[in-house]
Design an enzyme around this catalytic site. Structure first.
Site, PDB file in Angstrom:
ATOM      1  N   HIS A  95      16.612  45.536 -30.572  1.00 49.75           N
ATOM      2  CA  HIS A  95      15.597  44.725 -30.108  1.00 49.75           C
ATOM      3  C   HIS A  95      14.909  45.282 -28.680  1.00 49.75           C
ATOM      4  O   HIS A  95      13.724  45.303 -28.558  1.00 49.75           O
ATOM      5  CB  HIS A  95      16.287  43.273 -29.809  1.00 49.75           C
ATOM      6  CG  HIS A  95      15.311  42.539 -28.856  1.00 49.75           C
ATOM      7  ND1 HIS A  95      14.531  41.495 -29.550  1.00 49.75           N
ATOM      8  CD2 HIS A  95      15.157  42.370 -27.627  1.00 49.75           C
ATOM      9  CE1 HIS A  95      13.671  41.110 -28.672  1.00 49.75           C
ATOM     10  NE2 HIS A  95      13.922  41.468 -27.283  1.00 49.75           N
ATOM     11  N   GLU A  96      16.062  45.936 -27.877  1.00 44.96           N
ATOM     12  CA  GLU A  96      15.460  46.346 -26.597  1.00 44.96           C
ATOM     13  C   GLU A  96      14.782  47.737 -26.850  1.00 44.96           C
ATOM     14  O   GLU A  96      13.752  48.039 -26.296  1.00 44.96           O
ATOM     15  CB  GLU A  96      16.671  46.717 -25.547  1.00 44.96           C
ATOM     16  CG  GLU A  96      17.417  45.366 -25.187  1.00 44.96           C
ATOM     17  CD  GLU A  96      16.469  44.152 -24.863  1.00 44.96           C
ATOM     18  OE1 GLU A  96      15.603  44.361 -24.323  1.00 44.96           O
ATOM     19  OE2 GLU A  96      16.969  43.138 -24.828  1.00 44.96           O
ATOM     20  N   HIS A  99      11.127  46.983 -27.600  1.00 46.20           N
ATOM     21  CA  HIS A  99      10.158  46.860 -26.344  1.00 46.20           C
ATOM     22  C   HIS A  99       9.658  48.220 -25.874  1.00 46.20           C
ATOM     23  O   HIS A  99       8.603  48.299 -25.199  1.00 46.20           O
ATOM     24  CB  HIS A  99      11.018  46.039 -25.089  1.00 46.20           C
ATOM     25  CG  HIS A  99      11.128  44.716 -25.496  1.00 46.20           C
ATOM     26  ND1 HIS A  99      10.107  43.852 -25.990  1.00 46.20           N
ATOM     27  CD2 HIS A  99      12.154  43.823 -25.586  1.00 46.20           C
ATOM     28  CE1 HIS A  99      10.524  42.722 -26.221  1.00 46.20           C
ATOM     29  NE2 HIS A  99      11.662  42.525 -25.936  1.00 46.20           N
ATOM     30  N   HIS A 103       5.882  49.403 -25.398  1.00 44.80           N
ATOM     31  CA  HIS A 103       5.324  49.833 -24.084  1.00 44.80           C
ATOM     32  C   HIS A 103       4.789  51.377 -24.566  1.00 44.80           C
ATOM     33  O   HIS A 103       3.499  51.627 -23.989  1.00 44.80           O
ATOM     34  CB  HIS A 103       6.566  50.005 -23.181  1.00 44.80           C
ATOM     35  CG  HIS A 103       5.837  50.383 -21.951  1.00 44.80           C
ATOM     36  ND1 HIS A 103       6.873  50.506 -20.626  1.00 44.80           N
ATOM     37  CD2 HIS A 103       4.772  50.299 -21.460  1.00 44.80           C
ATOM     38  CE1 HIS A 103       6.163  50.661 -19.622  1.00 44.80           C
ATOM     39  NE2 HIS A 103       4.816  50.474 -19.916  1.00 44.80           N
TER      40      HIS A 103
HETATM   41 ZN   LIG Z   1      13.257  40.965 -25.641  1.00 48.54          ZN
END
Ligand SMILES: [Zn+2]
Length: 229
Positions: A95-96, A99, A103
């Site tokens: 999940h991280e 991100h 980005h």
């Molecule tokens: Zn998140």
């Protein structure tokens, strides 16, 4: 009447703190170490970042909740997910990393979220100052109307915080289900039998900020912390 008030108070507290408790419980429930998994959360995050051509994005240990830091461009995992070899560690790491991918690709929804969250810092500080100053103003002016107005203004500002997190839910769901789940499935990092559990962790990960925002609405300790800058 007092019973009704107590029930209303309980429901209000459940509404504020229930989601955060749910997020923590779901993630903790799938945090048991599993020797059969190919690696730790940190190892999986590193691997996925390399696969996405993001070798410059470090994977770091944090005590401050799992997150992706867009300023430092770093993926940060808590000890149980950094060193853990669990379904929760794999899902949170994926999940991280998602991100970081959002980005790096300059996805518009992510960029919008970033600028909104930056503006939120001012809303939070303003809300804290208003709420902290209320007792003092009440003592000096002795006008309950003014104090009520102040509390109302402070709560409205804090409500903006929740609204911002709600509008960023699509970014969170894209990280969990648009990116992390397909990667975990395609790469066979988890077996088919583990995917339902991973799905639950990914859903909880997506709701982390909304749940946190609700809980901090009445978290006075946090207001004081925000005041310290
Ligand atoms: Zn998140």
């Amino acid at each position: 009447m007092p019973i009704l008030l107590a029930i209303a108070g309980f429901l209000f507290l459940a509404f504020l703190f229930g989601p955060r408790l749910w997020v923590r419980r779901v993630i903790a429930r799938h945090g048991a170490d599993r020797a059969d998994l190919p690696g730790t959360g940190a190892e999986l995050a590193r691997h996925l970042l390399d696969e996405a051509d993001l070798r410059g994005v470090p994977v770091e240990l944090t005590g401050d909740g799992d997150h992706y830091d867009p300023e430092a461009r770093a993926v940060r995992l808590t000890p149980q997910h950094y060193d853990g070899r669990s379904i929760a560690a794999a899902a949170v790491a994926a999940h991280e990393v998602s991100h970081a991918v959002q980005h790096a690709r300059g996805e518009p929804a992510f960029a919008r979220r970033l600028s909104l969250v930056k503006q939120l810092v001012w809303v939070e500080r303003l809300a804290s100052v208003i709420l902290m100053a209320t007792p003092l103003v009440f003592l000096l002016v002795k006008s309950p109307a003014l104090a009520i107005l102040q509390v109302g203004a402070g709560l409205a500002l804090l409500a903006i915080r929740i609204a911002v997190h709600v509008t960023t839910l699509p970014v969170e769901f894209d990280a969990s289900f648009g990116k992390a789940l397909p990667v975990l499935t395609r790469g066979r990092y988890l077996s088919a039998g583990d995917l339902p559990a991973a799905r639950k962790v990914l859903k909880a990960a997506a709701f982390t900020y909304v749940a946190g925002a609700l809980a901090t609405l009445v978290d006075v300790a946090r207001w004081i912390k925000v005041l310290r800058f």
